[in-house]
Design a protein around this motif. Structure first.
Motif, PDB file in Angstrom:
ATOM      1  N   UNK A 132      -4.928 114.437  98.620  1.00 56.09           N
ATOM      2  CA  UNK A 132      -4.125 113.935  97.502  1.00 56.09           C
ATOM      3  C   UNK A 132      -2.719 114.529  97.531  1.00 56.09           C
ATOM      4  N   UNK A 133      -2.594 115.805  97.892  1.00 58.14           N
ATOM      5  CA  UNK A 133      -1.268 116.425  98.002  1.00 58.14           C
ATOM      6  C   UNK A 133      -0.445 115.765  99.104  1.00 58.14           C
ATOM      7  N   UNK A 134      -1.091 115.492 100.226  1.00 57.56           N
ATOM      8  CA  UNK A 134      -0.376 114.827 101.317  1.00 57.56           C
ATOM      9  C   UNK A 134       0.032 113.418 100.906  1.00 57.56           C
ATOM     10  N   UNK A 135      -0.800 112.760 100.084  1.00 54.00           N
ATOM     11  CA  UNK A 135      -0.451 111.427  99.595  1.00 54.00           C
ATOM     12  C   UNK A 135       0.797 111.490  98.738  1.00 54.00           C
ATOM     13  N   UNK A 136       0.904 112.494  97.881  1.00 54.52           N
ATOM     14  CA  UNK A 136       2.092 112.639  97.033  1.00 54.52           C
ATOM     15  C   UNK A 136       3.337 112.870  97.888  1.00 54.52           C
ATOM     16  N   UNK A 137       3.191 113.653  98.953  1.00 54.02           N
ATOM     17  CA  UNK A 137       4.324 113.886  99.850  1.00 54.02           C
ATOM     18  C   UNK A 137       4.755 112.594 100.527  1.00 54.02           C
ATOM     19  N   UNK A 248       0.158 105.739 107.465  1.00 48.40           N
ATOM     20  CA  UNK A 248       1.423 105.752 106.728  1.00 48.40           C
ATOM     21  C   UNK A 248       2.382 106.767 107.337  1.00 48.40           C
ATOM     22  N   UNK A 249       1.854 107.920 107.721  1.00 43.71           N
ATOM     23  CA  UNK A 249       2.695 108.956 108.336  1.00 43.71           C
ATOM     24  C   UNK A 249       3.265 108.470 109.658  1.00 43.71           C
ATOM     25  N   UNK A 250       2.434 107.788 110.465  1.00 44.83           N
ATOM     26  CA  UNK A 250       2.894 107.274 111.758  1.00 44.83           C
ATOM     27  C   UNK A 250       4.003 106.238 111.579  1.00 44.83           C
TER      28      UNK A 250
END
Length: 270
Positions: A132-137, A248-250
């Protein structure tokens, strides 16, 4: 190892990296009071093989972990065990939530693997928090780079971002998502082992059951099977969520890399 019936390599698992989940054969103890009165040579004769042992090492964030050893005697239906934890800090209490769950669900206490499911649940919840933290980032970075079509968010120019800072943030997100995906994969393997062991214990309950009615062991076993199924499904959902975050990150790292190439050629936005 002598009193709980743990394998000799139990403590050796503490410094090792990675999760563990395996079963072994223990030596069942036939009367604890009598054992205390016997000498060492006689005590070995009083211990007979036939018990079921389980070892689980479940990983937590930042190299912390739970190490659980369980020894179940099918004859007496008594489970002995030991739970060790390497916590993130000295102020953290890694056992309070587990004790509270045990107190709130006494109907599960007859099942020797119930504590293992609680430990897995705690570890899986920590994975969900990190994802969830990575999603917020990622949400913040998508807004920063303008890679969205939401009317309530600002539409930034991707050619005006700080490529170095954004790349550093995205690489950190990718590293964390990889770690959480690996931990969830280990948790899923552990749940499969717990499910397999639960089925093997069901035959033990059948042999020990008396009468034709439904006893408390039957109810406990059914609830355990339902809980394990729920935990496996939840773990799979978290794995899909982590995979979505990775995609999403990619996509974002591709946008930032393209912008960096434009800037390296000396092109600047008007």
């Amino acid at each position: 190892e002598e009193h709980v019936g743990l394998p000799r390599n139990f403590l050796a698992l503490m410094p090792q990296k990675g999760a563990r989940a395996f079963r072994y054969t223990t030596r069942t103890k036939g009367g604890m009071d009598r054992i205390c009165e016997l000498g060492q040579s006689q005590r070995q004769l009083f211990l007979t093989p036939g018990g079921l042992g389980f070892v689980f090492k479940v990983l937590l964030p930042l190299y912390s972990y739970y190490l659980l050893g369980l020894s179940y005697n099918p004859t007496t239906e008594v489970t002995n065990g030991i739970l060790l934890c390497k916590a993130l800090s000295a102020s953290q209490d890694p056992f309070s939530s587990l004790i509270k769950s045990l107190e709130l669900t006494p109907e599960y206490m007859n099942h020797p693997l119930y504590l293992a499911t609680l430990v897995v649940d705690v570890a899986m919840s920590s994975c969900a928090e990190h994802i969830q933290r990575r999603k917020c980032t990622l949400n913040m970075l998508e807004e920063l780079t303008g890679q969205h079509e939401y009317a309530n968010l600002r539409g930034s120019d991707p050619l005006r971002i700080d490529c170095t800072t954004t790349t550093r943030q995205l690489k950190f997100v990718a590293k964390n998502l990889g770690s959480e995906t690996m931990r969830l994969g280990w948790i899923h393997l552990t749940l499969k082992e717990i499910e397999k062991y639960t089925h093997s214990l069901a035959s033990t309950y059948d042999r020990n059951a008396s009468g034709n009615g439904v006893n408390s062991d039957d109810i406990c076993l059914r609830r355990m099977e339902e809980d394990i199924s729920y935990l496996k499904n939840t773990c799979e959902v978290y794995l899909l969520r982590a995979d979505c975050m990775s995609k999403r990150e990619e996509a974002l790292i591709h946008i930032v890399s393209t912008n960096s190439e434009f800037l390296n050629f000396g092109w600047e936005p008007e």
